[in-house]
Design a protein around this motif. Structure first.
Motif, PDB file in Angstrom:
ATOM      1  N   CYS A 109      -6.552 -36.659  10.611  1.00 22.23           N
ATOM      2  CA  CYS A 109      -6.236 -37.274  11.896  1.00 22.23           C
ATOM      3  C   CYS A 109      -7.490 -37.923  12.475  1.00 22.23           C
ATOM      4  CB  CYS A 109      -5.703 -36.204  12.857  1.00 22.23           C
ATOM      5  SG  CYS A 109      -5.376 -36.820  14.517  1.00 22.23           S
ATOM      6  N   CYS A 110      -7.377 -39.207  12.807  1.00 20.23           N
ATOM      7  CA  CYS A 110      -8.526 -39.931  13.350  1.00 20.23           C
ATOM      8  C   CYS A 110      -8.798 -39.568  14.809  1.00 20.23           C
ATOM      9  CB  CYS A 110      -8.294 -41.442  13.224  1.00 20.23           C
ATOM     10  SG  CYS A 110      -9.189 -42.184  11.836  1.00 20.23           S
ATOM     11  N   ILE A 111      -7.820 -38.990  15.487  1.00 20.15           N
ATOM     12  CA  ILE A 111      -8.016 -38.615  16.896  1.00 20.15           C
ATOM     13  C   ILE A 111      -8.891 -37.356  16.978  1.00 20.15           C
ATOM     14  CG2 ILE A 111      -6.864 -37.896  19.014  1.00 20.15           C
ATOM     15  CD1 ILE A 111      -4.428 -39.479  18.109  1.00 20.15           C
ATOM     16  N   SER A 112      -8.520 -36.321  16.217  1.00 22.99           N
ATOM     17  CA  SER A 112      -9.243 -35.048  16.269  1.00 22.99           C
ATOM     18  C   SER A 112     -10.361 -34.962  15.235  1.00 22.99           C
ATOM     19  CB  SER A 112      -8.264 -33.894  16.030  1.00 22.99           C
ATOM     20  OG  SER A 112      -7.705 -33.980  14.723  1.00 22.99           O
ATOM     21  N   ARG A 113     -10.357 -35.917  14.256  1.00 22.95           N
ATOM     22  CA  ARG A 113     -11.312 -35.882  13.140  1.00 22.95           C
ATOM     23  C   ARG A 113     -11.174 -34.563  12.359  1.00 22.95           C
ATOM     24  NH1 ARG A 113     -15.019 -40.048  14.665  1.00 22.95           N
ATOM     25  NH2 ARG A 113     -13.790 -41.357  16.077  1.00 22.95           N
ATOM     26  N   ARG A 114      -9.946 -34.098  12.218  1.00 20.40           N
ATOM     27  CA  ARG A 114      -9.645 -32.858  11.509  1.00 20.40           C
ATOM     28  C   ARG A 114      -8.527 -33.111  10.498  1.00 20.40           C
ATOM     29  NH1 ARG A 114     -13.548 -31.927  14.094  1.00 20.40           N
ATOM     30  NH2 ARG A 114     -14.074 -30.072  15.330  1.00 20.40           N
ATOM     31  N   PHE A 115      -8.421 -32.206   9.506  1.00 20.12           N
ATOM     32  CA  PHE A 115      -7.319 -32.309   8.556  1.00 20.12           C
ATOM     33  C   PHE A 115      -5.991 -32.112   9.267  1.00 20.12           C
ATOM     34  CE2 PHE A 115     -10.710 -31.444   5.472  1.00 20.12           C
ATOM     35  CZ  PHE A 115     -10.420 -32.405   4.520  1.00 20.12           C
ATOM     36  N   LYS A 116      -5.049 -32.934   8.906  1.00 16.62           N
ATOM     37  CA  LYS A 116      -3.729 -32.902   9.531  1.00 16.62           C
ATOM     38  C   LYS A 116      -2.709 -32.193   8.650  1.00 16.62           C
ATOM     39  CE  LYS A 116      -0.666 -36.164  11.927  1.00 16.62           C
ATOM     40  NZ  LYS A 116      -0.502 -37.602  12.293  1.00 16.62           N
ATOM     41  N   GLY A 117      -2.912 -32.259   7.328  1.00 17.83           N
ATOM     42  CA  GLY A 117      -1.990 -31.623   6.402  1.00 17.83           C
ATOM     43  C   GLY A 117      -2.113 -32.239   5.026  1.00 17.83           C
ATOM     44  N   CYS A 118      -1.086 -32.006   4.205  1.00 15.59           N
ATOM     45  CA  CYS A 118      -1.032 -32.506   2.835  1.00 15.59           C
ATOM     46  C   CYS A 118       0.164 -33.449   2.691  1.00 15.59           C
ATOM     47  CB  CYS A 118      -0.902 -31.354   1.850  1.00 15.59           C
ATOM     48  SG  CYS A 118      -2.138 -30.041   2.094  1.00 15.59           S
ATOM     49  N   VAL A 119       0.051 -34.394   1.770  1.00 14.64           N
ATOM     50  CA  VAL A 119       1.079 -35.435   1.612  1.00 14.64           C
ATOM     51  C   VAL A 119       1.952 -35.119   0.404  1.00 14.64           C
ATOM     52  CG1 VAL A 119       1.501 -37.895   1.339  1.00 14.64           C
ATOM     53  CG2 VAL A 119      -0.519 -37.113   2.603  1.00 14.64           C
ATOM     54  N   ASP A 120       3.280 -35.037   0.620  1.00 15.30           N
ATOM     55  CA  ASP A 120       4.189 -34.705  -0.473  1.00 15.30           C
ATOM     56  C   ASP A 120       4.631 -35.944  -1.233  1.00 15.30           C
ATOM     57  OD1 ASP A 120       6.155 -35.972   1.021  1.00 15.30           O
ATOM     58  OD2 ASP A 120       7.308 -34.159   1.432  1.00 15.30           O
ATOM     59  N   VAL A 121       5.562 -35.768  -2.166  1.00 13.44           N
ATOM     60  CA  VAL A 121       5.987 -36.846  -3.051  1.00 13.44           C
ATOM     61  C   VAL A 121       6.648 -37.997  -2.288  1.00 13.44           C
ATOM     62  CG1 VAL A 121       8.264 -35.836  -3.507  1.00 13.44           C
ATOM     63  CG2 VAL A 121       7.189 -37.316  -5.239  1.00 13.44           C
ATOM     64  N   ASN A 122       7.202 -37.725  -1.111  1.00 21.97           N
ATOM     65  CA  ASN A 122       7.862 -38.758  -0.310  1.00 21.97           C
ATOM     66  C   ASN A 122       6.926 -39.420   0.696  1.00 21.97           C
ATOM     67  OD1 ASN A 122      10.480 -38.302  -1.483  1.00 21.97           O
ATOM     68  ND2 ASN A 122      10.617 -36.432  -0.237  1.00 21.97           N
ATOM     69  N   GLY A 123       5.667 -38.986   0.712  1.00 18.14           N
ATOM     70  CA  GLY A 123       4.730 -39.558   1.669  1.00 18.14           C
ATOM     71  C   GLY A 123       4.733 -38.855   3.012  1.00 18.14           C
ATOM     72  N   ASP A 124       5.499 -37.758   3.133  1.00 14.92           N
ATOM     73  CA  ASP A 124       5.538 -36.988   4.384  1.00 14.92           C
ATOM     74  C   ASP A 124       4.352 -36.028   4.446  1.00 14.92           C
ATOM     75  OD1 ASP A 124       7.966 -38.182   5.183  1.00 14.92           O
ATOM     76  OD2 ASP A 124       9.114 -36.753   3.968  1.00 14.92           O
ATOM     77  N   ILE A 126       2.789 -32.497   5.286  1.00 14.43           N
ATOM     78  CA  ILE A 126       3.137 -31.089   5.421  1.00 14.43           C
ATOM     79  C   ILE A 126       1.944 -30.363   6.041  1.00 14.43           C
ATOM     80  CG2 ILE A 126       3.935 -29.015   4.218  1.00 14.43           C
ATOM     81  CD1 ILE A 126       5.822 -31.468   4.079  1.00 14.43           C
ATOM     82  N   LYS A 127       2.136 -29.792   7.226  1.00 10.86           N
ATOM     83  CA  LYS A 127       1.020 -29.161   7.923  1.00 10.86           C
ATOM     84  C   LYS A 127       0.621 -27.830   7.299  1.00 10.86           C
ATOM     85  CE  LYS A 127       1.919 -31.305  12.425  1.00 10.86           C
ATOM     86  NZ  LYS A 127       2.201 -31.074  13.853  1.00 10.86           N
ATOM     87  N   HIS A 128       1.616 -27.095   6.799  1.00 14.05           N
ATOM     88  CA  HIS A 128       1.314 -25.790   6.208  1.00 14.05           C
ATOM     89  C   HIS A 128       2.517 -25.339   5.395  1.00 14.05           C
ATOM     90  CE1 HIS A 128      -0.851 -21.931   5.986  1.00 14.05           C
ATOM     91  NE2 HIS A 128       0.339 -21.361   6.028  1.00 14.05           N
ATOM     92  N   GLY A 129       2.271 -24.861   4.169  1.00 15.05           N
ATOM     93  CA  GLY A 129       3.354 -24.327   3.371  1.00 15.05           C
ATOM     94  C   GLY A 129       3.569 -25.068   2.062  1.00 15.05           C
ATOM     95  N   TYR A 130       4.724 -24.791   1.430  1.00 16.17           N
ATOM     96  CA  TYR A 130       5.046 -25.380   0.133  1.00 16.17           C
ATOM     97  C   TYR A 130       5.404 -26.855   0.263  1.00 16.17           C
ATOM     98  CZ  TYR A 130       5.383 -20.603  -1.730  1.00 16.17           C
ATOM     99  OH  TYR A 130       5.107 -19.330  -2.131  1.00 16.17           O
ATOM    100  N   PHE A 131       5.063 -27.621  -0.777  1.00 20.08           N
ATOM    101  CA  PHE A 131       5.494 -29.009  -0.864  1.00 20.08           C
ATOM    102  C   PHE A 131       5.503 -29.437  -2.323  1.00 20.08           C
ATOM    103  CE2 PHE A 131       0.942 -29.269  -0.732  1.00 20.08           C
ATOM    104  CZ  PHE A 131       0.574 -30.433  -1.409  1.00 20.08           C
ATOM    105  N   ILE A 132       6.154 -30.539  -2.604  1.00 22.31           N
ATOM    106  CA  ILE A 132       6.347 -31.000  -3.977  1.00 22.31           C
ATOM    107  C   ILE A 132       5.670 -32.348  -4.164  1.00 22.31           C
ATOM    108  CG2 ILE A 132       8.059 -31.645  -5.733  1.00 22.31           C
ATOM    109  CD1 ILE A 132      10.049 -29.876  -4.235  1.00 22.31           C
ATOM    110  N   CYS A 141       0.092 -26.064   0.787  1.00 24.01           N
ATOM    111  CA  CYS A 141      -0.925 -26.655   1.662  1.00 24.01           C
ATOM    112  C   CYS A 141      -1.460 -25.586   2.611  1.00 24.01           C
ATOM    113  CB  CYS A 141      -0.317 -27.810   2.460  1.00 24.01           C
ATOM    114  SG  CYS A 141      -1.506 -28.688   3.508  1.00 24.01           S
ATOM    115  N   ARG A 142      -2.769 -25.419   2.598  1.00 20.08           N
ATOM    116  CA  ARG A 142      -3.392 -24.402   3.446  1.00 20.08           C
ATOM    117  C   ARG A 142      -4.552 -25.019   4.231  1.00 20.08           C
ATOM    118  NH1 ARG A 142      -2.546 -19.147   2.898  1.00 20.08           N
ATOM    119  NH2 ARG A 142      -1.846 -19.381   0.726  1.00 20.08           N
TER     120      ARG A 142
END
Length: 228
Positions: A109-124, A126-132, A141-142
Motif C-alpha cells: 500500500c502506497c498510503i501506509s508504505r506497508r504490505f497489504k497482502g498477497c495476490v491470488d490467481v485472479n489478481g485479488d 488476500i490480506k491473510h490466509g489461504y489463496f491459490i 499469506c502471512r
C-alpha cells in the motif's frame, strides 16, 4: 477565491491525466486491465503499463515468472525482461488505493508504505490466509504485526473448484501426493497440480507418462499432457 478554485481543479485534472496510460492512442484509467498485443494481460498503475500475465494463443493465462508451458506444439515462457526495483519512497505524496505497488505476488500500500497482502490467481489481494495461484497451487499469506514483513508459505495443492471453501482441509493435498481421477493420474508438485500419467482406453489402460503422444488405429493423434 476564484483563482484558488481554478488552481484546485487544474491540479485535480493534472493528477488524473498523469495517472492514465496511453497505449497506442487508447487511454486507460489507473486500475484498468486489457489485453495488449494479443499476448499480455496488463494494467495501468501510476501512469505506467505493467504486465500481470501472459496469454497463449488459446487464451490460457501464464503467471509472470512461470516455467515453460507447452500448448499445441508451441512452447511459451512468461518473464520480465529485467528485474524491476521497487521503492515505497517512489509512491506519490498524495497516494490513493490505485497507487498500490506489486512485487512477486506481494501487494504494498502506497498510503501506509506497508504490505497489504498477497495476490491470488485472479489478481485479488488476500490480506491473510489461504489463496491459490496457477495450477491450483495452494499458498498461505502471512503478514507480520507491523506489516513491514510478509511471507507466502507453500501449502501443497487445492483439489477443489471456485465454488468450494478454500479453508476446507479435506480439499488440501500435501506436496508430492499422487492420486487418480478416472483415467488420469495427478501429482501435487512445486508448481501445483499436474498430470503425471494417463491410462487411455485406446492403449488398453496401459499407463503412459505425461508428455507421451501416440497414434490410434483410426489415425487420431492423442497426447497425455498438462492441465490447461
Amino acid at each position: 477565491m476564484t483563482i484558488s478554485l481554478r488552481l484546485l481543479v487544474l491540479c485535480a485534472l493534472s493528477s488524473t491525466v498523469f495517472s492514465q496510460c496511453d497505449d497506442n492512442g487508447v487511454v486507460y484509467a489507473s486500475g484498468d486491465k486489457w489485453i495488449r498485443n494479443n499476448h499480455f494481460l496488463v494494467t495501468c498503475r501510476n501512469g505506467k503499463i505493467q504486465t500481470l500475465k501472459c496469454v497463449t494463443d488459446s487464451g490460457h493465462l501464464l503467471d509472470v515468472g512461470s516455467k515453460t508451458f507447452v500448448e499445441q506444439g508451441y512452447e511459451y515462457t512468461c518473464s520480465h525482461e529485467a528485474e524491476e526495483n521497487l521503492n515505497t519512497n517512489s509512491c506519490p505524496t498524495f497516494a490513493d488505493f490505485s497507487d498500490d505497488i506489486f512485487k512477486d505476488r506481494f501487494a504494498i500500500c502506497c498510503i501506509s508504505r506497508r504490505f497489504k497482502g498477497c495476490v491470488d490467481v485472479n489478481g485479488d489481494i488476500i490480506k491473510h490466509g489461504y489463496f491459490i495461484i496457477g495450477n491450483r497451487s495452494l499458498k498461505y499469506c502471512r503478514l507480520h504485526a507491523n506489516q513491514r514483513q510478509a511471507r507466502i508459505e507453500p501449502k501443497g495443492c487445492f483439489n477443489g473448484t471456485v465454488n468450494d471453501d478454500i479453508n476446507d482441509e479435506d480439499l488440501h493435498i500435501k506436496k508430492y501426493a499422487v492420486w487418480r481421477e478416472g483415467d488420469i493420474e495427478y501429482r501435487c508438485g512445486d508448481d501445483g497440480v499436474h498430470i503425471q500419467r494417463c491410462f487411455p482406453k485406446e492403449l488398453k489402460n496401459k499407463a503412459v507418462w505425461a508428455g507421451t503422444a501416440w497414434i490410434q488405429d483410426d489415425g487420431q493423434v492423442k497426447t497425455c499432457g498438462k492441465i490447461n
